[in-house]
Design a protein around this motif. Structure first.
Motif, PDB file in Angstrom:
ATOM      1  N   ALA A 142      23.523  -4.212   3.395  1.00 40.96           N
ATOM      2  CA  ALA A 142      22.769  -5.450   3.553  1.00 40.96           C
ATOM      3  C   ALA A 142      21.388  -5.178   4.139  1.00 40.96           C
ATOM      4  CB  ALA A 142      23.542  -6.426   4.432  1.00 40.96           C
ATOM      5  N   GLN A 143      21.315  -4.245   5.072  1.00 39.69           N
ATOM      6  CA  GLN A 143      20.018  -3.891   5.667  1.00 39.69           C
ATOM      7  C   GLN A 143      19.082  -3.300   4.619  1.00 39.69           C
ATOM      8  OE1 GLN A 143      20.879  -1.332   9.019  1.00 39.69           O
ATOM      9  NE2 GLN A 143      22.116  -2.881  10.056  1.00 39.69           N
ATOM     10  N   ARG A 144      19.612  -2.391   3.814  1.00 37.15           N
ATOM     11  CA  ARG A 144      18.794  -1.770   2.760  1.00 37.15           C
ATOM     12  C   ARG A 144      18.357  -2.811   1.734  1.00 37.15           C
ATOM     13  NH1 ARG A 144      22.381   1.252   1.151  1.00 37.15           N
ATOM     14  NH2 ARG A 144      23.089  -0.020  -0.587  1.00 37.15           N
ATOM     15  N   SER A 145      19.291  -3.673   1.345  1.00 33.91           N
ATOM     16  CA  SER A 145      18.972  -4.693   0.348  1.00 33.91           C
ATOM     17  C   SER A 145      17.917  -5.664   0.856  1.00 33.91           C
ATOM     18  CB  SER A 145      20.250  -5.457  -0.041  1.00 33.91           C
ATOM     19  OG  SER A 145      19.966  -6.478  -0.952  1.00 33.91           O
ATOM     20  N   LEU A 146      18.016  -6.048   2.145  1.00 34.17           N
ATOM     21  CA  LEU A 146      17.033  -6.969   2.711  1.00 34.17           C
ATOM     22  C   LEU A 146      15.633  -6.364   2.680  1.00 34.17           C
ATOM     23  CD1 LEU A 146      17.445  -9.271   5.743  1.00 34.17           C
ATOM     24  CD2 LEU A 146      15.419  -7.824   5.592  1.00 34.17           C
ATOM     25  N   LEU A 147      15.533  -5.105   3.070  1.00 32.18           N
ATOM     26  CA  LEU A 147      14.225  -4.453   3.069  1.00 32.18           C
ATOM     27  C   LEU A 147      13.665  -4.366   1.654  1.00 32.18           C
ATOM     28  CD1 LEU A 147      11.924  -2.857   4.383  1.00 32.18           C
ATOM     29  CD2 LEU A 147      13.317  -0.791   4.116  1.00 32.18           C
ATOM     30  N   ASP A 148      14.486  -3.939   0.701  1.00 31.30           N
ATOM     31  CA  ASP A 148      14.003  -3.771  -0.675  1.00 31.30           C
ATOM     32  C   ASP A 148      13.639  -5.108  -1.305  1.00 31.30           C
ATOM     33  OD1 ASP A 148      14.275  -1.042  -0.497  1.00 31.30           O
ATOM     34  OD2 ASP A 148      16.206  -0.961  -1.537  1.00 31.30           O
ATOM     35  N   THR A 149      14.418  -6.148  -0.986  1.00 32.25           N
ATOM     36  CA  THR A 149      14.106  -7.471  -1.531  1.00 32.25           C
ATOM     37  C   THR A 149      12.818  -8.009  -0.933  1.00 32.25           C
ATOM     38  OG1 THR A 149      16.460  -7.942  -1.859  1.00 32.25           O
ATOM     39  CG2 THR A 149      14.953  -9.834  -1.792  1.00 32.25           C
ATOM     40  N   TYR A 150      12.654  -7.867   0.390  1.00 26.85           N
ATOM     41  CA  TYR A 150      11.450  -8.328   1.065  1.00 26.85           C
ATOM     42  C   TYR A 150      10.215  -7.608   0.542  1.00 26.85           C
ATOM     43  CZ  TYR A 150       8.176  -9.200   4.925  1.00 26.85           C
ATOM     44  OH  TYR A 150       7.083  -9.558   5.676  1.00 26.85           O
ATOM     45  N   ALA A 151      10.381  -6.325   0.228  1.00 20.95           N
ATOM     46  CA  ALA A 151       9.256  -5.525  -0.266  1.00 20.95           C
ATOM     47  C   ALA A 151       9.053  -5.659  -1.777  1.00 20.95           C
ATOM     48  CB  ALA A 151       9.480  -4.052   0.094  1.00 20.95           C
ATOM     49  N   GLY A 152       9.953  -6.376  -2.455  1.00 21.99           N
ATOM     50  CA  GLY A 152       9.831  -6.511  -3.904  1.00 21.99           C
ATOM     51  C   GLY A 152      10.133  -5.218  -4.643  1.00 21.99           C
ATOM     52  N   LEU A 153      11.092  -4.447  -4.112  1.00 21.43           N
ATOM     53  CA  LEU A 153      11.394  -3.129  -4.673  1.00 21.43           C
ATOM     54  C   LEU A 153      12.725  -3.075  -5.412  1.00 21.43           C
ATOM     55  CD1 LEU A 153      10.271  -0.962  -1.601  1.00 21.43           C
ATOM     56  CD2 LEU A 153       8.977  -1.433  -3.699  1.00 21.43           C
ATOM     57  N   GLU A 154      13.279  -4.236  -5.784  1.00 24.02           N
ATOM     58  CA  GLU A 154      14.594  -4.239  -6.429  1.00 24.02           C
ATOM     59  C   GLU A 154      14.590  -3.414  -7.719  1.00 24.02           C
ATOM     60  OE1 GLU A 154      14.283  -8.606  -4.912  1.00 24.02           O
ATOM     61  OE2 GLU A 154      12.916  -7.028  -5.579  1.00 24.02           O
ATOM     62  N   ASP A 155      13.559  -3.591  -8.550  1.00 26.80           N
ATOM     63  CA  ASP A 155      13.511  -2.862  -9.824  1.00 26.80           C
ATOM     64  C   ASP A 155      13.406  -1.359  -9.588  1.00 26.80           C
ATOM     65  OD1 ASP A 155      13.708  -5.205 -11.216  1.00 26.80           O
ATOM     66  OD2 ASP A 155      11.560  -5.393 -11.610  1.00 26.80           O
ATOM     67  N   LEU A 156      12.565  -0.963  -8.639  1.00 27.34           N
ATOM     68  CA  LEU A 156      12.414   0.460  -8.343  1.00 27.34           C
ATOM     69  C   LEU A 156      13.706   1.021  -7.756  1.00 27.34           C
ATOM     70  CD1 LEU A 156      10.739   2.999  -8.236  1.00 27.34           C
ATOM     71  CD2 LEU A 156       9.697   2.199  -6.093  1.00 27.34           C
ATOM     72  N   ALA A 157      14.394   0.251  -6.929  1.00 26.62           N
ATOM     73  CA  ALA A 157      15.670   0.706  -6.365  1.00 26.62           C
ATOM     74  C   ALA A 157      16.700   0.908  -7.464  1.00 26.62           C
ATOM     75  CB  ALA A 157      16.177  -0.301  -5.329  1.00 26.62           C
ATOM     76  N   ARG A 158      16.721   0.007  -8.445  1.00 28.34           N
ATOM     77  CA  ARG A 158      17.644   0.180  -9.580  1.00 28.34           C
ATOM     78  C   ARG A 158      17.262   1.401 -10.408  1.00 28.34           C
ATOM     79  NH1 ARG A 158      17.828  -5.603  -9.418  1.00 28.34           N
ATOM     80  NH2 ARG A 158      15.919  -5.749 -10.635  1.00 28.34           N
ATOM     81  N   GLU A 159      15.972   1.642 -10.553  1.00 30.29           N
ATOM     82  CA  GLU A 159      15.533   2.832 -11.291  1.00 30.29           C
ATOM     83  C   GLU A 159      15.996   4.103 -10.577  1.00 30.29           C
ATOM     84  OE1 GLU A 159      11.339   5.141 -12.376  1.00 30.29           O
ATOM     85  OE2 GLU A 159      11.306   2.986 -11.943  1.00 30.29           O
ATOM     86  N   VAL A 160      15.889   4.122  -9.257  1.00 28.33           N
ATOM     87  CA  VAL A 160      16.338   5.284  -8.480  1.00 28.33           C
ATOM     88  C   VAL A 160      17.844   5.475  -8.640  1.00 28.33           C
ATOM     89  CG1 VAL A 160      16.656   6.158  -6.127  1.00 28.33           C
ATOM     90  CG2 VAL A 160      14.455   5.204  -6.816  1.00 28.33           C
ATOM     91  N   ALA A 161      18.606   4.383  -8.562  1.00 29.05           N
ATOM     92  CA  ALA A 161      20.062   4.482  -8.717  1.00 29.05           C
ATOM     93  C   ALA A 161      20.421   5.023 -10.096  1.00 29.05           C
ATOM     94  CB  ALA A 161      20.700   3.110  -8.495  1.00 29.05           C
TER      95      ALA A 161
END
Length: 555
Positions: A142-161
């Motif tokens: 949840a902590q990681r998701s909150l940071l990535d969502t706040y930063a608008g990094l969801e797409d980049l996080a999915r690309e990394v995964a």
């Protein structure tokens, strides 16, 4: 923003039609009166999972609809266009129906949609922070998701995964090739032999069906020829040919029909039979001339059939499936040939690793400044929430080998006062501290979100007094930019609202139902007094309530 919510036969709500205002609104009432039920209904309209228990007792289904102003978001407009959903009067109407079995249907502006589509559009319209949202902050994901969502990094996080998964699969292919080299070589040798044997058979499904027909004709050639010859003799070449007799009878009936027209139809039938019999004779002669007894060809065909059936038996399939068997063996052989090339596998793994490294580095670089900014903002908010000297930090802890989530672990750390070192939030925050920190994070991250409606469901649990008043002011300030609603039991929070509703239970026709009352100034004083003093409301509590609200009590 949310303009209207209509609810029918949902839990203890028989029917409610609610119209919402701008700014900050408070939803208050006794525990169990149904405050959170309204938000649950809104959640269903926005795509939450439904259960059969949401339907009011004795009713067939629950219905909910919500009308929102259309946000000025280009990506939402593009999404609606892709879904062929038309928009009138800059409004979106979301509707959901749930039956007694938990099955549901959904619509957007009258167009039937899936729950996934409902959730997608709901993400542009409103954000609901649940009662236990601050407890979720104790989880690393949840902590990681909150940071990535706040930063608008969801797409980049999915690309990394995705890059991580690709790299791991390539690594595993290398390991398998090294560990089972002998087994792979043996399987490859068997497949090569099977493919060669199947290719030599040169099997085709259509040719196989034609071969089966030919075999049937050749196997019965003598009987076919005898039968056809007998038919020709009876019809035209015997001592009493049937065709000639039919023609003579038809001619005789023609003479009689000239006398009695009633016989004309019978003449026509008999004459037609004579014509068809004559045509049959011509066809039978052509067939007789074509059919021949050919034992050599029969033996050749039977040999081919035996070869095909033997091959099918060997692979434990029907003959028609031999082409599929060959395709499967070729595909598996190609895969083994690819996997059996260690240099190629290693090169593929290295390329996948490099792709992951590039994507993960981009994610790390994007996370770092946002983590620093958010840490400073939450630390500043803590100073106003009775945590003077407290510090909040989003630590990015390096992972040597990386993971599906990047090169670092995201960890929320906190020091409640200056004398304490930073430690993981999950280990040091008390219930009250966690509530205040969680609320600060939610408010701050909501300020940066583009969602026009923000809803907080009892997120102020565990605070009170001066801190509660500060929280109310924070929500009121946020309400100047967005539509904000908060379910609360705290009079200090409710008093800061621009508007207030009271939710209560009532008895109607022997049933318990939930009611909503829009409070005017006088009613707000009474409601805040109830929240301050409980059941027995005194003039003192009413005076205190009016002071909190900045209003003059009636009378």
């Amino acid at each position: 923003m949310l303009r209207r919510l209509h609810i029918r036969d949902f839990v203890i709500v028989d029917e409610l039609e609610l119209h919402f205002a701008d700014g900050f609104g408070a939803l208050t009432g006794e525990t169990g009166a149904g405050k959170s039920i309204l938000l649950d209904a809104l959640g269903l309209v926005m795509g939450d999972r439904a259960e059969s228990g949401v339907v009011r007792t004795g009713q067939a289904r629950a219905e909910m609809s919500a009308e929102f102003d259309l946000p000025a978001a280009e990506d939402l407009a593009a999404w609606l266009d892709e879904q062929a959903i038309e928009v009138d009067d800059d409004a979106l109407l979301l509707r959901r129906v749930v039956d007694q079995n938990g099955r549901s249907r959904a619509w957007i502006n009258g167009v039937s949609v899936t729950l996934t589509q409902l959730r997608e559009v709901g993400a542009w319209l409103a954000d609901i922070h649940g009662q236990h949202a601050h407890h979720a902050l104790l989880r690393a994901d949840a902590q990681r998701s909150l940071l990535d969502t706040y930063a608008g990094l969801e797409d980049l996080a999915r690309e990394v995964a995705g890059a991580w998964q690709t790299w791991q699969k390539a690594r595993q292919a290398c390991q398998r090739a090294e560990a089972d080299a002998a087994g792979v070589a043996q399987e490859r040798e068997l497949l090569e032999w099977q493919v060669k044997e199947l290719e030599a058979l040169d099997f085709e499904a259509e040719a196989w069906r034609e071969l089966e027909l030919e075999h049937s004709r050749l196997g019965h050639a003598t009987g076919l020829l005898e039968g056809v010859c007998a038919a020709v003799d009876a019809l035209d070449e015997g001592e009493l040919p049937l065709v000639g007799e039919l023609e003579r009878l038809a001619a005789r009936l023609a003479e009689l029909a000239a006398i009695d027209p009633e016989l004309q139809s019978l003449h026509d039938l008999l004459n037609g039979a004579a014509i068809q019999a004559d045509e049959a004779v011509h066809g039978l002669r052509r067939y007789r001339d074509r059919v021949e007894v050919d034992p050599d060809r029969l033996a050749e065909v039977e040999a081919r059939i035996a070869a095909v059936t033997d091959m099918a038996r060997k692979h434990r399939v029907l003959p028609d499936a031999l082409a599929e068997v060959l395709a499967e063996r070729r595909a598996r052989l190609d895969a083994l040939l690819s996997d059996a090339d260690p240099p190629a596998l290693q090169a593929k793994a290295e390329a996948a690793k490099q792709a992951y490294a590039v994507a993960a580095e981009r994610l790390s670089a994007a996370r770092a400044p946002v983590a620093k900014t958010l840490s400073a903002q939450v630390s500043a908010a803590m100073q106003t929430l009775a945590m003077a000297g407290g510090q909040f930090e989003i630590a990015l802890l390096p992972e040597s080998d990386g993971s599906a989530h990047g090169n670092e672990t995201v960890e929320f750390q906190v020091a409640a006062n200056p004398s304490q070192p930073l430690r993981p939030l999950a280990k040091v925050a008390s219930g009250g501290e966690l509530s205040r920190i969680g609320l600060a994070i939610q408010v701050i991250t909501s300020r940066a979100a583009a969602v026009p409606t923000l809803i907080f469901d009892e997120v102020d649990v565990g605070i009170g007094g001066r801190v509660a008043e500060i929280v109310g002011r924070m929500l009121r300030e946020l309400g100047q930019q967005r539509q904000v609603m908060c379910v609360t039991h705290l009079p200090q929070v409710a008093a800061q609202a621009n508007w207030q509703w009271s939710i209560a239970k009532a008895q109607r026709d022997g049933e318990t139902v939930s009611t909503v009352t829009v409070l005017d100034d006088a009613a707000r004083i009474d409601e805040i007094a109830r929240m301050l003093g409980g059941v027995n409301i005194t003039e003192t509590t009413r005076q205190h309530a009016s002071e909190i609200l900045g209003l003059t009590p009636a009378g």
